[in-house]
Design a protein around this motif. Structure first.
Motif, PDB file in Angstrom:
ATOM      1  N   THR A   1       0.813  -1.218   0.000  1.00 22.49           N
ATOM      2  CA  THR A   1       0.000   0.000   0.000  1.00 22.49           C
ATOM      3  C   THR A   1       0.847   1.269   0.000  1.00 22.49           C
ATOM      4  O   THR A   1       0.297   2.362  -0.101  1.00 22.49           O
ATOM      5  CB  THR A   1      -0.934   0.030   1.220  1.00 22.49           C
ATOM      6  OG1 THR A   1      -0.146  -0.013   2.421  1.00 22.49           O
ATOM      7  CG2 THR A   1      -1.881  -1.159   1.197  1.00 22.49           C
TER       8      THR A   1
ATOM      9  N   GLY B   1       4.160  -0.791  -3.467  1.00 16.36           N
ATOM     10  CA  GLY B   1       3.025  -0.657  -4.370  1.00 16.36           C
ATOM     11  C   GLY B   1       3.217   0.462  -5.372  1.00 16.36           C
ATOM     12  O   GLY B   1       2.886   0.317  -6.562  1.00 16.36           O
ATOM     13  N   ASN B   2       3.768   1.579  -4.910  1.00 17.02           N
ATOM     14  CA  ASN B   2       4.011   2.705  -5.814  1.00 17.02           C
ATOM     15  C   ASN B   2       5.063   2.346  -6.869  1.00 17.02           C
ATOM     16  O   ASN B   2       4.936   2.727  -8.041  1.00 17.02           O
ATOM     17  CB  ASN B   2       4.472   3.929  -5.021  1.00 17.02           C
ATOM     18  CG  ASN B   2       4.726   5.136  -5.906  1.00 17.02           C
ATOM     19  OD1 ASN B   2       3.852   5.591  -6.643  1.00 17.02           O
ATOM     20  ND2 ASN B   2       5.950   5.667  -5.865  1.00 17.02           N
TER      21      ASN B   2
ATOM     22  N   LYS C   1       3.410   0.340  -9.506  1.00 16.27           N
ATOM     23  CA  LYS C   1       2.554   1.201 -10.332  1.00 16.27           C
ATOM     24  C   LYS C   1       3.376   2.039 -11.295  1.00 16.27           C
ATOM     25  O   LYS C   1       2.916   2.381 -12.390  1.00 16.27           O
ATOM     26  CB  LYS C   1       1.716   2.118  -9.437  1.00 16.27           C
ATOM     27  CG  LYS C   1       0.595   1.410  -8.689  1.00 16.27           C
ATOM     28  CD  LYS C   1      -0.158   2.374  -7.796  1.00 16.27           C
ATOM     29  CE  LYS C   1      -1.240   1.660  -7.006  1.00 16.27           C
ATOM     30  NZ  LYS C   1      -1.948   2.581  -6.069  1.00 16.27           N
ATOM     31  N   GLN C   2       4.590   2.390 -10.882  1.00 14.13           N
ATOM     32  CA  GLN C   2       5.462   3.185 -11.748  1.00 14.13           C
ATOM     33  C   GLN C   2       6.065   2.347 -12.873  1.00 14.13           C
ATOM     34  O   GLN C   2       6.740   2.889 -13.761  1.00 14.13           O
ATOM     35  CB  GLN C   2       6.593   3.808 -10.917  1.00 14.13           C
ATOM     36  CG  GLN C   2       6.149   4.848  -9.908  1.00 14.13           C
ATOM     37  CD  GLN C   2       5.736   6.152 -10.566  1.00 14.13           C
ATOM     38  OE1 GLN C   2       6.137   6.455 -11.678  1.00 14.13           O
ATOM     39  NE2 GLN C   2       4.897   6.918  -9.894  1.00 14.13           N
TER      40      GLN C   2
ATOM     41  N   SER D   1       7.132  11.487  -6.067  1.00 11.10           N
ATOM     42  CA  SER D   1       6.335  10.476  -5.371  1.00 11.10           C
ATOM     43  C   SER D   1       5.226  11.118  -4.541  1.00 11.10           C
ATOM     44  O   SER D   1       5.303  12.299  -4.183  1.00 11.10           O
ATOM     45  CB  SER D   1       7.232   9.636  -4.454  1.00 11.10           C
ATOM     46  OG  SER D   1       7.439  10.288  -3.212  1.00 11.10           O
TER      47      SER D   1
END
Length: 285
Positions: free
Chosen positions: A159, A163-164, A167-168, A219
Motif C-alpha cells: 500500500t 506498491g508505488n 505502479k510506476q 512520489s
C-alpha cells in the motif's frame, strides 16, 4: 390488566432499550474509563529513535514523548507500552488488548475502512537510500522502471512504497522485499541492491550508516499516525486537538533535536499541511 408473562416481556424490552441509549449519548465512555483507571495501555512498534522500549520496560523516543505530551494535555497518565510486531498492531487493537496503537502506522484507504487514524505525525515522500555519491545516479522510482539493470529493496507493504514502485512500472524481479529497515540498509551496503526505497526520513543520519538519501520529488506524500477503534471517535478527536496543537507549536523540531534526528524542519513543514487523516487519504474519517 396485563398478565405476568406480558408484563415481564415489557420490562425486559424496556431494559434493553434503556441500556442501548448510553452508547449514543455518551461517546466518551472509553475515555472516562481510562481516566478512572489511571492507566492507559498503548501498543508501539520498535523504531529507534522514534519509539523503543528499554529492558526495564520503559518506552522512550521522539514519538513516545510526543504521544505522552498529548495524553498529558488530555489529563491522562503517561502511556504504558505494549511492544508488538508491526503486523500484530491492528489485530491487537480490534481484540481490545490495549487502548490505542501509538506506533506511526501508514494511513491507507484499506485500513481506514476498519480503524480511525489520528492527525499524521510522520510524513514523507519516497527516499532512495543509495551508496555515497549515488553511483547509479538515481533520482526517482519511475527512473528505476526505465532501467531494468537496477534493483531496489522495499518493505513488504503493497500500500505504500513497494506498491508505488510497481505502479510506476518497476518489474517484480527488480524488487527484493526485506523484513525491516536494517535489512534494507544492509542490502544496499552489501551490494545486493542499488537502492532501498522507503520514507525519506526513515533512516536518521544515513551518512553515519554509510548511505545517502535521494528524495523522489515525484512520489506521493505518505503519512502515518496513531490508530483508534471505530467506536472511539470521541477519544480520537480529543487526542487530535492536543496533537495538532503540539505539532503547530514546534514540538517536532524540539523532539527531533533532543533525539538527534536530522531533517526536523523538512518534517515539520510537511506536517503543518496535514490536520487530519483525510488530508492524506480522502476516504478516511
Amino acid at each position: 390488566m396485563i398478565s405476568t408473562p406480558k408484563l415481564s416481556f415489557l420490562v425486559l424490552l424496556l431494559s434493553v432499550i434503556c441500556h442501548s441509549f448510553p452508547t449514543f449519548a455518551d461517546e466518551d465512555v472509553h475515555l472516562d474509563s481510562i481516566r478512572k483507571a489511571g492507566k492507559i495501555k498503548v501498543a508501539i512498534g520498535s523504531a529507534p529513535p522514534y519509539s523503543m522500549v528499554s529492558p526495564t520496560g520503559e518506552a522512550t523516543g521522539a514519538s513516545i514523548d510526543l504521544l505522552n505530551r498529548a495524553l498529558k494535555g488530555m489529563g491522562l497518565p503517561a502511556l504504558s507500552p505494549v511492544l508488538l510486531a508491526w503486523d500484530a498492531l491492528i489485530p491487537g487493537l480490534q481484540a481490545q488488548q490495549f487502548d490505542f496503537v501509538g506506533a506511526a502506522v501508514n494511513i491507507t484507504a484499506e485500513q481506514c475502512k476498519v480503524v480511525l487514524y489520528s492527525t499524521p505525525y510522520y510524513a514523507g515522500q519516497a527516499g532512495l537510500f543509495v551508496l555515497p555519491g549515488n553511483p547509479k545516479h538515481l533520482t526517482t522510482v519511475a527512473e528505476v522502471a526505465r532501467r531494468p539493470d537496477i534493483k531496489i529493496a522495499t518493505l513488504p507493504s503493497l500500500t505504500t512504497y513497494q506498491g508505488n514502485a510497481l505502479k510506476q512500472g518497476v518489474k517484480p524481479e527488480q524488487i527484493i522485499v526485506v523484513p525491516d529497515v536494517q535489512a534494507g540498509a544492509a542490502a544496499v551496503i552489501g551490494g545486493r541492491v542499488d537502492a532501498f526505497v522507503v520514507g525519506q526520513f526513515t533512516i536518521p543520519d544515513p551518512q553515519q550508516k554509510g548511505l545517502e538519501v535521494v528524495v523522489d520529488e515525484q512520489s506521493p506524500v505518505y503519512a502515518s499516525g496513531t490508530v483508534f477503534r471505530k467506536e472511539d471517535k470521541a477519544f480520537r478527536d480529543e487526542f487530535n486537538k492536543q496533537l495538532n496543537s503540539l505539532i503547530k507549536g514546534g514540538a517536532i523540531q524540539e523532539l527531533y533535536q533532543k533525539y538527534g534526528i536530522a531533517n526536523a524542519e523538512a518534517q515539520a513543514k510537511l506536517l503543518t499541511k496535514l490536520n487530519k487523516a483525510s488530508d492524506v487519504v480522502p476516504s478516511c474519517e
